[in-house]
Scaffold this motif. Structure first.
Motif, PDB file in Angstrom:
ATOM      1  N   THR A 147       0.828  -1.200   0.000  1.00  0.00           N
ATOM      2  CA  THR A 147       0.000   0.000   0.000  1.00  0.00           C
ATOM      3  C   THR A 147       0.861   1.247   0.000  1.00  0.00           C
ATOM      4  O   THR A 147       1.961   1.249   0.550  1.00  0.00           O
ATOM      5  CB  THR A 147      -0.958   0.040   1.206  1.00  0.00           C
ATOM      6  N   ASP A 148       0.358   2.283  -0.621  1.00  0.00           N
ATOM      7  CA  ASP A 148       1.029   3.576  -0.566  1.00  0.00           C
ATOM      8  C   ASP A 148       0.803   4.154   0.824  1.00  0.00           C
ATOM      9  O   ASP A 148      -0.201   3.856   1.475  1.00  0.00           O
ATOM     10  CB  ASP A 148       0.462   4.516  -1.632  1.00  0.00           C
ATOM     11  N   SER A 166       6.121   4.723  -1.138  1.00  0.00           N
ATOM     12  CA  SER A 166       5.838   6.144  -1.273  1.00  0.00           C
ATOM     13  C   SER A 166       6.881   6.799  -2.160  1.00  0.00           C
ATOM     14  O   SER A 166       8.006   6.310  -2.270  1.00  0.00           O
ATOM     15  CB  SER A 166       5.854   6.831   0.095  1.00  0.00           C
ATOM     16  N   MET A 189      -2.479   8.526   0.672  1.00  0.00           N
ATOM     17  CA  MET A 189      -3.526   8.406  -0.345  1.00  0.00           C
ATOM     18  C   MET A 189      -4.574   9.483  -0.064  1.00  0.00           C
ATOM     19  O   MET A 189      -4.640  10.008   1.051  1.00  0.00           O
ATOM     20  CB  MET A 189      -4.135   6.999  -0.308  1.00  0.00           C
TER      21      MET A 189
END
Length: 76
Positions: free
Chosen positions: A3-4, A32, A7
């Motif tokens: 996951t980033d 990121s 967001m």
């Protein structure tokens, strides 16, 4: 889970918190475009969490995923 960190409507950290509640064994890799120093010093992620800075190569992603999966304790 990949996951980033940052967001638009839900941070990666909050997403992980919600999913960990459903599966405590979830392995997590954050990514990121910000450097890991900025992310850690800005308080977005705690130091020591699995992190991959963008841009990354497919090989770097594969290696980091393997590292996270092989870790003795799930990275959160």
């Amino acid at each position: 889970m990949l996951t980033d960190v940052i967001m638009p409507s839900l941070s990666g950290r909050e997403l992980v918190r919600r999913l960990i509640a459903l599966n405590s064994k979830l392995r997590v890799l954050y990514m990121s475009g910000y450097t890991d120093n900025v992310i850690a010093q800005g308080g977005v992620l705690e130091e020591g969490l699995a992190f991959l800075q963008k841009p990354f190569t497919p090989r770097a992603l594969t290696q980091k995923v393997r590292e996270v999966l092989d870790a003795a304790v799930p990275a959160r």
